[in-house]
Write an enzyme that holds these catalytic residues in place. Sequence first.
Site, PDB file in Angstrom:
ATOM      1  N   ARG A 127       0.847  -1.205   0.000  1.00  0.00           N
ATOM      2  CA  ARG A 127       0.000   0.000   0.000  1.00  0.00           C
ATOM      3  C   ARG A 127       0.873   1.243   0.000  1.00  0.00           C
ATOM      4  O   ARG A 127       2.009   1.213   0.468  1.00  0.00           O
ATOM      5  CB  ARG A 127      -0.921   0.001   1.235  1.00  0.00           C
ATOM      6  CG  ARG A 127      -1.953  -1.110   1.160  1.00  0.00           C
ATOM      7  CD  ARG A 127      -3.078  -0.914   2.119  1.00  0.00           C
ATOM      8  NE  ARG A 127      -3.942  -2.086   2.103  1.00  0.00           N
ATOM      9  CZ  ARG A 127      -5.026  -2.186   1.324  1.00  0.00           C
ATOM     10  NH1 ARG A 127      -5.379  -1.196   0.547  1.00  0.00           N
ATOM     11  NH2 ARG A 127      -5.758  -3.277   1.332  1.00  0.00           N
ATOM     12  N   ILE A 128       0.287   2.328  -0.523  1.00  0.00           N
ATOM     13  CA  ILE A 128       1.026   3.591  -0.574  1.00  0.00           C
ATOM     14  C   ILE A 128       0.890   4.280   0.785  1.00  0.00           C
ATOM     15  O   ILE A 128      -0.218   4.435   1.296  1.00  0.00           O
ATOM     16  CB  ILE A 128       0.433   4.533  -1.654  1.00  0.00           C
ATOM     17  CG1 ILE A 128       0.307   3.794  -2.982  1.00  0.00           C
ATOM     18  CG2 ILE A 128       1.285   5.786  -1.803  1.00  0.00           C
ATOM     19  CD1 ILE A 128       1.615   3.369  -3.588  1.00  0.00           C
ATOM     20  N   LEU A 129       2.006   4.668   1.375  1.00  0.00           N
ATOM     21  CA  LEU A 129       1.976   5.395   2.649  1.00  0.00           C
ATOM     22  C   LEU A 129       2.101   6.886   2.326  1.00  0.00           C
ATOM     23  O   LEU A 129       3.028   7.305   1.622  1.00  0.00           O
ATOM     24  CB  LEU A 129       3.136   4.925   3.531  1.00  0.00           C
ATOM     25  CG  LEU A 129       2.945   3.506   4.081  1.00  0.00           C
ATOM     26  CD1 LEU A 129       4.260   2.939   4.569  1.00  0.00           C
ATOM     27  CD2 LEU A 129       1.908   3.512   5.204  1.00  0.00           C
ATOM     28  N   ASP A 183       8.105   4.467  -5.237  1.00  0.00           N
ATOM     29  CA  ASP A 183       9.330   3.832  -5.761  1.00  0.00           C
ATOM     30  C   ASP A 183      10.280   4.856  -6.387  1.00  0.00           C
ATOM     31  O   ASP A 183      11.016   4.522  -7.320  1.00  0.00           O
ATOM     32  CB  ASP A 183       8.962   2.752  -6.795  1.00  0.00           C
ATOM     33  CG  ASP A 183       8.079   1.661  -6.182  1.00  0.00           C
ATOM     34  OD1 ASP A 183       7.253   1.088  -6.910  1.00  0.00           O
ATOM     35  OD2 ASP A 183       8.227   1.391  -4.970  1.00  0.00           O
ATOM     36  N   GLY A 185       7.145   9.958  -3.227  1.00  0.00           N
ATOM     37  CA  GLY A 185       6.629   9.347  -4.461  1.00  0.00           C
ATOM     38  C   GLY A 185       6.437   7.847  -4.293  1.00  0.00           C
ATOM     39  O   GLY A 185       6.594   7.307  -3.198  1.00  0.00           O
ATOM     40  N   THR A 210      11.964  -2.269  -0.520  1.00  0.00           N
ATOM     41  CA  THR A 210      12.568  -3.148  -1.520  1.00  0.00           C
ATOM     42  C   THR A 210      11.585  -3.311  -2.663  1.00  0.00           C
ATOM     43  O   THR A 210      10.386  -3.453  -2.460  1.00  0.00           O
ATOM     44  CB  THR A 210      12.944  -4.529  -0.932  1.00  0.00           C
ATOM     45  OG1 THR A 210      13.521  -5.320  -1.969  1.00  0.00           O
ATOM     46  CG2 THR A 210      11.755  -5.260  -0.322  1.00  0.00           C
ATOM     47  N   HIS A 211      12.110  -3.203  -3.901  1.00  0.00           N
ATOM     48  CA  HIS A 211      11.250  -3.268  -5.083  1.00  0.00           C
ATOM     49  C   HIS A 211      11.843  -4.290  -6.061  1.00  0.00           C
ATOM     50  O   HIS A 211      13.049  -4.235  -6.341  1.00  0.00           O
ATOM     51  CB  HIS A 211      11.154  -1.883  -5.746  1.00  0.00           C
ATOM     52  CG  HIS A 211      10.277  -1.864  -6.954  1.00  0.00           C
ATOM     53  ND1 HIS A 211       8.895  -1.903  -6.869  1.00  0.00           N
ATOM     54  CD2 HIS A 211      10.579  -1.841  -8.270  1.00  0.00           C
ATOM     55  CE1 HIS A 211       8.394  -1.894  -8.093  1.00  0.00           C
ATOM     56  NE2 HIS A 211       9.386  -1.854  -8.966  1.00  0.00           N
ATOM     57  N   ASP A 237      10.480   8.078  -0.296  1.00  0.00           N
ATOM     58  CA  ASP A 237      10.191   9.518  -0.264  1.00  0.00           C
ATOM     59  C   ASP A 237       8.706   9.683  -0.579  1.00  0.00           C
ATOM     60  O   ASP A 237       7.942   8.724  -0.541  1.00  0.00           O
ATOM     61  CB  ASP A 237      11.093  10.292  -1.241  1.00  0.00           C
ATOM     62  CG  ASP A 237      10.813   9.923  -2.694  1.00  0.00           C
ATOM     63  OD1 ASP A 237      11.549  10.427  -3.565  1.00  0.00           O
ATOM     64  OD2 ASP A 237       9.880   9.123  -2.959  1.00  0.00           O
TER      65      ASP A 237
HETATM   66  C1  GRF Z   1       8.883  -8.823  -2.796  1.00  0.00           C
HETATM   67  O1  GRF Z   1       9.484  -9.240  -4.016  1.00  0.00           O
HETATM   68  C2  GRF Z   1       8.695  -7.334  -2.805  1.00  0.00           C
HETATM   69  O2  GRF Z   1       9.725  -6.621  -3.470  1.00  0.00           O
HETATM   70  C3  GRF Z   1       7.415  -7.207  -3.591  1.00  0.00           C
HETATM   71  O3  GRF Z   1       6.598  -8.275  -3.146  1.00  0.00           O
HETATM   72  C4  GRF Z   1       7.449  -9.329  -2.697  1.00  0.00           C
HETATM   73  C5  GRF Z   1       7.065  -9.623  -1.269  1.00  0.00           C
HETATM   74  O4  GRF Z   1       7.566 -10.873  -0.962  1.00  0.00           O
HETATM   75  N1  GRF Z   1       6.792  -5.923  -3.366  1.00  0.00           N
HETATM   76  P1  GRF Z   1       7.523 -11.388   0.580  1.00  0.00           P
HETATM   77  O5  GRF Z   1       6.171 -11.006   1.157  1.00  0.00           O
HETATM   78  O6  GRF Z   1       8.652 -10.709   1.307  1.00  0.00           O
HETATM   79  O7  GRF Z   1       7.731 -12.873   0.452  1.00  0.00           O
END
Ligand code: GRF
Length: 202
Positions: free
Chosen positions: A90-92, A144, A142, A107-108, A140
């Site tokens: 979700r977007i914070l 990602d 935005g 993490t993306h 930040d």
């Molecule tokens: C991760 O790859 C994350 O980057 C993405 O969704 C996945 C979540 O995996 N947004 P988990 O819940 O940590 O197993």
Amino acid sequence: ARVVVLVSGAGSNLAAILAAHDDAAYGARVVGVVSDKADAGGLDLARRAGVAAVTVAPGDFVDRAAWNEAVAQAVDVFRPDLVVLAGFMRILGPAFVGRFAGRTINTHPALLPSFPGAHGVRDALAYGVRVTGCTVHVVDDGVDTGPIIAQIAVPVEDGDDEESLHERIKVAERALLVETVGRVAREGMRIEGRRVVLGGVS
Ligand code: GRF
């Protein structure tokens, strides 16, 4: 450092951090896990690891702003030095981002700025890239778009579908996130425009 992790799904990234945090030398300790979904696997992982786990579900609040405020308060309770979004879907809003500015990382599963948003793996596959990867960045205002801390490349294999590619990315992503959380916790993080510097040495 006191770390709070936000999850929405299975929590395999959280699991990797929990596996590392038992080592005092790691420098980071997960003190709380917060999810927007009561059935998120990450909550069970936290409880089994003896870590406080809290659900703050949007449906329980009158609007997004109230939910954002409730998430921020739930995180605040744990007095975090670092907030980690690990599969939080979700977007914070600015209220949350502002309160934990400069100490929230995400993490993306793509090489930002390519393929931002909720379908980074699917979009990279559809585009036909031969190399994708994952990115750990500062959160930040935005989506990602924050300054990048670390990235790692992951090859796309012939015959990949979204699931097989995402699984390959997640293997690299978990290692990158565990290493980055540890380094930020032990060495600190300085944000200089678009650059992020870990540790005292620039
Ligand atoms: C991760 O790859 C994350 O980057 C993405 O969704 C996945 C979540 O995996 N947004 P988990 O819940 O940590 O197993």
